[in-house]
Design a protein around this motif. Structure first.
Motif, short mmCIF file in Angstrom:
data_model
loop_
_atom_site.label_atom_id
_atom_site.label_comp_id
_atom_site.label_asym_id
_atom_site.label_seq_id
_atom_site.Cartn_x
_atom_site.Cartn_y
_atom_site.Cartn_z
N GLN A 65 -14.28 5.49 -9.08
CA GLN A 65 -14.46 4.23 -9.05
C GLN A 65 -15.75 4.19 -8.47
OE1 GLN A 65 -11.49 1.13 -8.61
NE2 GLN A 65 -9.93 2.32 -9.52
N TYR B 197 -12.03 8.45 -0.27
CA TYR B 197 -13.27 7.57 -0.32
C TYR B 197 -13.51 7.37 1.19
CZ TYR B 197 -12.26 6.15 -5.19
OH TYR B 197 -12.21 5.92 -6.82
N SER C 188 -1.87 -8.83 -12.19
CA SER C 188 -0.35 -9.09 -11.65
C SER C 188 -0.68 -9.46 -10.07
CB SER C 188 0.39 -8.11 -11.79
OG SER C 188 -0.15 -6.82 -11.38
N GLN C 189 -1.71 -9.02 -9.33
CA GLN C 189 -2.05 -9.28 -7.88
C GLN C 189 -2.75 -10.39 -7.85
OE1 GLN C 189 -0.18 -7.77 -5.82
NE2 GLN C 189 0.73 -6.92 -7.56
N TYR D 193 -13.34 -3.77 -11.75
CA TYR D 193 -12.26 -4.09 -10.99
C TYR D 193 -12.62 -5.08 -9.74
CZ TYR D 193 -10.79 0.73 -12.49
OH TYR D 193 -10.70 1.81 -13.27
N ASN E 130 -0.27 0.71 -17.53
CA ASN E 130 -0.70 0.02 -16.57
C ASN E 130 -1.35 1.10 -15.42
OD1 ASN E 130 -1.44 -2.31 -15.74
ND2 ASN E 130 0.44 -2.89 -14.73
N TYR E 131 -2.59 1.33 -15.36
CA TYR E 131 -3.20 2.24 -14.41
C TYR E 131 -3.68 1.41 -13.28
CZ TYR E 131 -7.27 4.31 -12.05
OH TYR E 131 -8.13 4.79 -11.32
N ALA F 279 -10.42 3.60 -17.42
CA ALA F 279 -9.21 3.73 -16.39
C ALA F 279 -8.35 4.73 -17.03
CB ALA F 279 -8.70 2.34 -16.37
N ARG G 138 -8.05 -6.08 -12.96
CA ARG G 138 -9.02 -5.22 -13.73
C ARG G 138 -9.21 -5.42 -15.04
NH1 ARG G 138 -7.20 -0.62 -17.06
NH2 ARG G 138 -4.91 -1.13 -16.59
N GLN H 255 0.82 -1.12 -0.05
CA GLN H 255 0.10 -0.24 -0.09
C GLN H 255 0.78 1.14 0.19
OE1 GLN H 255 -2.29 -1.43 3.33
NE2 GLN H 255 -4.36 -1.41 2.11
N LEU I 169 -14.67 -6.97 -2.95
CA LEU I 169 -15.31 -5.77 -3.57
C LEU I 169 -15.01 -5.49 -5.15
CD1 LEU I 169 -13.75 -3.18 -1.10
CD2 LEU I 169 -16.25 -3.86 -1.28
N GLN J 126 -7.76 -2.66 6.93
CA GLN J 126 -6.84 -2.47 5.60
C GLN J 126 -7.80 -1.85 4.54
OE1 GLN J 126 -3.17 -3.27 5.70
NE2 GLN J 126 -3.80 -3.88 7.92
N GLY J 127 -6.91 -1.46 3.78
CA GLY J 127 -7.58 -0.83 2.47
C GLY J 127 -7.72 -1.79 1.39
N PRO J 128 -8.72 -1.61 0.39
CA PRO J 128 -8.67 -2.58 -0.64
C PRO J 128 -7.56 -2.54 -1.54
CG PRO J 128 -10.46 -0.83 -0.66
CD PRO J 128 -9.44 -0.19 0.23
N GLU J 129 -7.16 -3.98 -1.76
CA GLU J 129 -6.02 -4.05 -2.64
C GLU J 129 -6.42 -4.71 -3.96
OE1 GLU J 129 -2.11 -4.95 0.14
OE2 GLU J 129 -3.67 -6.61 -0.28
N GLN K 145 -10.23 -6.76 0.37
CA GLN K 145 -10.15 -5.88 1.47
C GLN K 145 -10.00 -6.60 2.77
OE1 GLN K 145 -13.13 -2.80 2.38
NE2 GLN K 145 -11.54 -1.59 3.36
N PHE L 163 -4.88 2.15 -2.64
CA PHE L 163 -5.33 2.54 -1.00
C PHE L 163 -4.51 2.38 -0.02
CE2 PHE L 163 -9.87 3.28 -2.73
CZ PHE L 163 -9.77 2.77 -3.85
N GLY L 164 -4.50 3.56 1.08
CA GLY L 164 -3.89 3.25 2.06
C GLY L 164 -4.67 2.54 3.27
N LYS L 165 -4.42 2.47 4.23
CA LYS L 165 -5.13 1.78 5.42
C LYS L 165 -6.35 2.57 6.08
CE LYS L 165 -1.07 -0.88 6.92
NZ LYS L 165 -0.23 -1.12 7.75
N TYR M 45 -11.41 -6.08 -5.95
CA TYR M 45 -10.32 -5.95 -4.92
C TYR M 45 -10.69 -6.87 -3.78
CZ TYR M 45 -9.54 -1.13 -7.01
OH TYR M 45 -9.19 0.03 -7.39
N ASP N 110 -4.94 -6.23 -16.15
CA ASP N 110 -3.82 -6.20 -15.26
C ASP N 110 -4.47 -7.22 -14.08
OD1 ASP N 110 -2.79 -3.63 -12.49
OD2 ASP N 110 -2.27 -5.81 -13.03
N PHE O 199 -10.33 6.63 3.32
CA PHE O 199 -9.23 6.17 2.62
C PHE O 199 -8.70 7.16 1.49
CE2 PHE O 199 -9.14 1.86 4.12
CZ PHE O 199 -10.66 1.54 4.59
#
Lengths: 113, 115
Positions: free
Chosen positions: B104, A35, B58-59, B33, A98-99, B98, B48, A2, B91, B41-44, B37, A103-105, B35, B56, A88
């Motif tokens: 979003q 957000y 990759s994660q 997308y 690549n877009y 994008a 996409r 993050q 999520l 924590q925030g969403p990862e 969460q 997000f932070g915590k 995600y 994308d 957030f």
């Protein structure tokens, strides 16, 4: 990983007071978004500030961006109990085609009536 | 206008079982997308899509996670087999595009508990 880190992690205030949350990030950005997430719900977009902007307003929200310090702040004025939520920051880092929004915590804001 | 729809809202499964999540984005939104969460924590971002193409992923843990977006509208995210560490909120979000950093729009999420 993050990129954004919000500060403080938690904030408790009384209704009517102002709430300020900060966000720091590490790499160059194209824009920064804030957000809100109410308990058990999805995120709601509040405001987007571009890297060439320094300040933006939306209703009771005021966002600043300092790209030299890699930081942003979100100010909520005249807070209400309904503002209780997690907030957030999310940074838009773009590499090639690549877009990605990172997000932070989050900061958990509690507004007491 | 209807927002992003996700189902189910909650799912409890035992480890090693499969699970699938469904998402219907906002009409006209080309980008979708997924995600994950974790608590506190925030969403990862997991994946996409631009229309029906995964641009994308990759994660996305490809050994157990898969996703599809047939016809460039609805999308399904699958986990097989689920592990204890997969417990999280999943999520779905969509945006017009994008390319220009549009905001979003998020669905309410699916809370997965793996026991």
């Amino acid at each position: 990983s993050q990129q954004g880190e919000e500060d403080p992690q938690a904030l408790s205030i009384q209704e009517g007071e102002n709430a300020t949350m900060n966000c720091s990030y590490k790499t160059s950005i194209n824009n920064l978004q804030w957000y809100r997430q109410n308990s058990g719900r999805g995120l709601v977009h509040l405001i987007l500030i571009r890297s060439n902007e320094r300040e933006k307003h939306s209703g009771r929200l005021r966002v600043t961006l300092d790209t030299s310090k890699k930081s942003s702040s979100l100010l909520i004025t005249a807070s209400r109990a309904a503002d209780t939520a997690s907030y957030f920051c999310a940074t838009d880092s773009r590499g090639g085609s690549n877009y990605k929004l990172t997000f932070g915590k989050g900061t958990l804001l509690t507004v007491n009536p | 206008e209807a927002g992003v729809v996700q189902s189910p809202r909650y799912k409890i499964i035992e480890k090693k079982q499969p699970v699938a999540f469904w998402c219907n984005p906002i009409s006209g939104h080309n980008t979708l997308y997924w995600y994950r969460q974790n608590l506190g924590q925030g969403p990862e971002l997991l994946i996409r899509y631009e229309n029906e193409e995964a641009v994308d992923d990759s994660q996305l843990p490809k050994d157990r996670f898969s996703a599809e977006r047939l016809k460039g509208v609805d999308s399904t995210l699958k986990i097989q087999p689920a592990e204890l560490g997969d417990s999280a909120v999943y999520l779905c979000a969509s945006s017009l595009s994008a390319g220009l950093s549009y905001e979003q729009y998020f669905g309410p999420g699916t809370r997965l508990t793996v026991t």
